[in-house]
Design an enzyme around this catalytic site. Structure first.
Site, PDB file in Angstrom:
ATOM      1  N   HIS A  85      81.545  54.022   6.752  1.00  0.00           N
ATOM      2  CA  HIS A  85      81.887  55.184   5.932  1.00  0.00           C
ATOM      3  C   HIS A  85      80.942  56.336   6.254  1.00  0.00           C
ATOM      4  O   HIS A  85      79.737  56.159   6.362  1.00  0.00           O
ATOM      5  CB  HIS A  85      81.781  54.787   4.454  1.00  0.00           C
ATOM      6  CG  HIS A  85      81.931  55.958   3.545  1.00  0.00           C
ATOM      7  ND1 HIS A  85      82.960  56.850   3.680  1.00  0.00           N
ATOM      8  CD2 HIS A  85      81.173  56.409   2.511  1.00  0.00           C
ATOM      9  CE1 HIS A  85      82.842  57.796   2.761  1.00  0.00           C
ATOM     10  NE2 HIS A  85      81.760  57.559   2.051  1.00  0.00           N
ATOM     11  N   ASN A 126      82.454  64.041   4.447  1.00  0.00           N
ATOM     12  CA  ASN A 126      82.770  62.761   3.801  1.00  0.00           C
ATOM     13  C   ASN A 126      84.188  62.860   3.235  1.00  0.00           C
ATOM     14  O   ASN A 126      84.428  63.640   2.316  1.00  0.00           O
ATOM     15  CB  ASN A 126      81.735  62.508   2.691  1.00  0.00           C
ATOM     16  CG  ASN A 126      82.002  61.236   1.901  1.00  0.00           C
ATOM     17  OD1 ASN A 126      83.086  60.653   1.973  1.00  0.00           O
ATOM     18  ND2 ASN A 126      81.012  60.802   1.132  1.00  0.00           N
ATOM     19  N   CYS A 165      85.129  55.430  -2.014  1.00  0.00           N
ATOM     20  CA  CYS A 165      84.912  55.483  -0.564  1.00  0.00           C
ATOM     21  C   CYS A 165      85.082  54.118   0.091  1.00  0.00           C
ATOM     22  O   CYS A 165      85.272  54.025   1.300  1.00  0.00           O
ATOM     23  CB  CYS A 165      83.534  56.039  -0.254  1.00  0.00           C
ATOM     24  SG  CYS A 165      83.266  57.664  -0.967  1.00  0.00           S
TER      25      CYS A 165
HETATM   26  N1  COA Z   1      71.961  74.231   0.009  1.00  0.00           N
HETATM   27  C1  COA Z   1      70.671  74.570  -0.211  1.00  0.00           C
HETATM   28  N2  COA Z   1      69.904  73.952  -1.118  1.00  0.00           N
HETATM   29  C2  COA Z   1      70.459  72.944  -1.812  1.00  0.00           C
HETATM   30  C3  COA Z   1      71.798  72.547  -1.641  1.00  0.00           C
HETATM   31  C4  COA Z   1      72.552  73.250  -0.685  1.00  0.00           C
HETATM   32  N3  COA Z   1      73.842  72.942  -0.429  1.00  0.00           N
HETATM   33  N4  COA Z   1      72.052  71.527  -2.468  1.00  0.00           N
HETATM   34  C5  COA Z   1      70.923  71.285  -3.152  1.00  0.00           C
HETATM   35  N5  COA Z   1      69.957  72.151  -2.758  1.00  0.00           N
HETATM   36  C6  COA Z   1      68.585  72.262  -3.239  1.00  0.00           C
HETATM   37  C7  COA Z   1      68.383  71.626  -4.589  1.00  0.00           C
HETATM   38  O1  COA Z   1      68.746  72.506  -5.613  1.00  0.00           O
HETATM   39  C8  COA Z   1      66.904  71.345  -4.548  1.00  0.00           C
HETATM   40  O2  COA Z   1      66.219  72.521  -4.853  1.00  0.00           O
HETATM   41  P1  COA Z   1      64.863  72.492  -5.758  1.00  0.00           P
HETATM   42  O3  COA Z   1      63.905  71.660  -4.954  1.00  0.00           O
HETATM   43  O4  COA Z   1      64.503  73.916  -5.855  1.00  0.00           O
HETATM   44  O5  COA Z   1      65.279  71.839  -7.033  1.00  0.00           O
HETATM   45  C9  COA Z   1      66.631  71.015  -3.082  1.00  0.00           C
HETATM   46  O6  COA Z   1      67.741  71.533  -2.350  1.00  0.00           O
HETATM   47  C10 COA Z   1      66.520  69.528  -2.816  1.00  0.00           C
HETATM   48  O7  COA Z   1      67.610  68.894  -3.457  1.00  0.00           O
HETATM   49  P2  COA Z   1      67.783  67.359  -3.379  1.00  0.00           P
HETATM   50  O8  COA Z   1      68.930  66.968  -4.266  1.00  0.00           O
HETATM   51  O9  COA Z   1      66.467  66.702  -3.564  1.00  0.00           O
HETATM   52  O10 COA Z   1      68.229  67.197  -1.853  1.00  0.00           O
HETATM   53  P3  COA Z   1      68.438  65.879  -1.061  1.00  0.00           P
HETATM   54  O11 COA Z   1      67.516  65.856   0.096  1.00  0.00           O
HETATM   55  O12 COA Z   1      68.466  64.672  -1.962  1.00  0.00           O
HETATM   56  O13 COA Z   1      69.898  66.078  -0.472  1.00  0.00           O
HETATM   57  C11 COA Z   1      72.130  65.335  -0.865  1.00  0.00           C
HETATM   58  C12 COA Z   1      70.993  66.217  -1.359  1.00  0.00           C
HETATM   59  C13 COA Z   1      73.307  65.507  -1.804  1.00  0.00           C
HETATM   60  C14 COA Z   1      72.524  65.815   0.525  1.00  0.00           C
HETATM   61  C15 COA Z   1      71.644  63.876  -0.798  1.00  0.00           C
HETATM   62  O14 COA Z   1      71.052  63.515  -2.026  1.00  0.00           O
HETATM   63  C16 COA Z   1      72.753  62.916  -0.496  1.00  0.00           C
HETATM   64  O15 COA Z   1      73.311  62.923   0.596  1.00  0.00           O
HETATM   65  N6  COA Z   1      73.073  61.997  -1.431  1.00  0.00           N
HETATM   66  C17 COA Z   1      74.125  61.019  -1.241  1.00  0.00           C
HETATM   67  C18 COA Z   1      75.448  61.690  -1.365  1.00  0.00           C
HETATM   68  C19 COA Z   1      76.576  60.789  -0.932  1.00  0.00           C
HETATM   69  O16 COA Z   1      76.520  60.197   0.106  1.00  0.00           O
HETATM   70  N7  COA Z   1      77.650  60.751  -1.738  1.00  0.00           N
HETATM   71  C20 COA Z   1      78.835  60.018  -1.441  1.00  0.00           C
HETATM   72  C21 COA Z   1      78.598  58.560  -1.432  1.00  0.00           C
HETATM   73  S1  COA Z   1      80.011  57.686  -0.953  1.00  0.00           S
END
Ligand code: COA
Length: 336
Positions: free
Chosen positions: A263, A293, A122
């Protein structure tokens, strides 16, 4: 590539920009039909409403890269023959040989240009722009097309709800050229990497690429795997640090810049850094709601939208900031 430039210090200016996104939209409602998720969850956790995806049967990374390049050439008012370097930043090139840059340079008639692809996930476009700017300033090139292009849909496992909802396809291009005014161009740039965190975001090709702690991950080989929480922590901290560093090293304040172009990874990551640094929301552009993204495509897509809207004010600096897989990060502060 060209030989020596006119003697004396040389500045660099952005001549024009271009971008391209596929027509096909993949909305949160589409995801809710495909998997156990909802519009509300996606919007609240990421700020994303929809993203664009290519028809991979006939299109790919080079399709978008070429379109963005053609639009930037038009906007810059140059002939393709004037380009002496084309750099494409990507992690989703159709082939590594030939590079996307070679193919698109050939396709648009940039027959005097050297061409190579650059991989910094990215952060790729900002890495490429910094590299190109340094080459122009040093007189090693005069007119360069810098492109970030991604077909993220080609590396997404659409059964994985945590990763698939985040990404979309997009490309953007900036054409830069040597300028007689040495004060124009990049006044500060920084690029960094920490390979010890590589497994937070990676695309394994073979079983042996998968570290033991991720062996149970059901995402298929050839697709992007991510530890969302780890990446989130890294991104929130690094994004703030990279901006603080750029402001401190240039002596600029958020009031001095026309835009901070960052980004688009997650609106919560952008908001956290913006609030910490007390930057007015009007100065940090957000289009993640429309495109998700798009990795190396995201910063140049924002740049093109802002450039065309006249939001990059002449005479005021602007800042580019990115972070991503590798792990990598980069900043670039420009005097216009
Ligand atoms: N829809 C519904 N539920 C979802 C889901 C979706 N698309 N994706 C994950 N969940 C669930 C998980 O399974 C978890 O369930 P559980 O509590 O029963 O285990 C719950 O939601 C929470 O998951 P979690 O991973 O803690 O969510 P989060 O608040 O951390 O959000 C991201 C997940 C991916 C959105 C977040 O971690 C993120 O944005 N990370 C950075 C990603 C990024 O920027 N990547 C590129 C970098 S350049």
């Amino acid at each position: 590539m060209m030989g020596p430039l006119p003697s004396g210090a040389c500045g660099v200016r952005i001549l024009g920009t271009g971008s391209a996104v596929p027509d096909r939209r993949l909305t949160n409602a589409d995801f809710a039909r495909m998997m156990d998720t909802s519009d509300e969850w996606i919007k609240q956790r990421t700020g994303i409403s929809e993203r664009r995806v290519l028809d991979l049967r006939t299109e790919g990374c080079s399709t978008l890269a070429q379109r963005a390049l053609e639009r930037a050439i038009d906007a810059a008012g140059i002939k393709a023959e004037e380009l002496d370097l084309v750099i494409v930043a990507s992690v989703t090139m159709e082939m590594t040989c030939p590079s996307v840059s070679c193919r698109i340079a050939g396709a648009v008639g940039a027959k005097n240009a050297a061409a190579f692809d650059l991989v910094a996930a990215c952060s790729g476009f900002v890495y490429a722009l910094n590299t190109a700017e340094a080459m122009v300033r040093a007189g090693r090139a005069r007119t360069v097309a810098v492109i970030g292009s991604e077909a993220m849909s080609s590396i997404i496992d659409y059964t994985d709800r945590t990763v698939s909802i985040l990404f979309g396809d997009a490309a953007g291009c900036a054409i830069i050229q040597a300028d007689a005014d040495p004060t124009k161009g990049c006044i500060y740039q920084h690029m960094g990497a920490d390979g010890s965190g590589w497994h937070a975001l990676y695309i394994p090709r073979r079983e042996t690429d998968v570290p033991p702690e991720d062996a149970a991950n059901p995402v298929r080989l050839g697709n992007l795997r991510m530890n969302g929480k780890e990446v989130f922590r890294f991104a929130v901290t690094k994004f703030r640090e990279v901006m603080e560093d750029a402001f401190a090293k240039t002596g600029l304040t958020p009031d001095d810049v026309s835009q901070v172009i960052c980004h688009q990874s997650n609106v919560r990551i952008i908001d956290a850094a913006r609030e910490k640094l007390n930057i007015d929301p009007s100065k940090i552009y957000v289009n993640i709601d429309r495109y998700g993204n798009s990795s190396a495509g995201s910063v140049p897509l924002c740049l093109d939208e802002l450039w065309r809207a006249g939001k990059i004010t002449k005479g005021k600096p602007f800042m580019l900031v990115a972070f991503g897989g590798g792990l990598t990060w980069a900043s670039s502060v420009w005097n216009t």
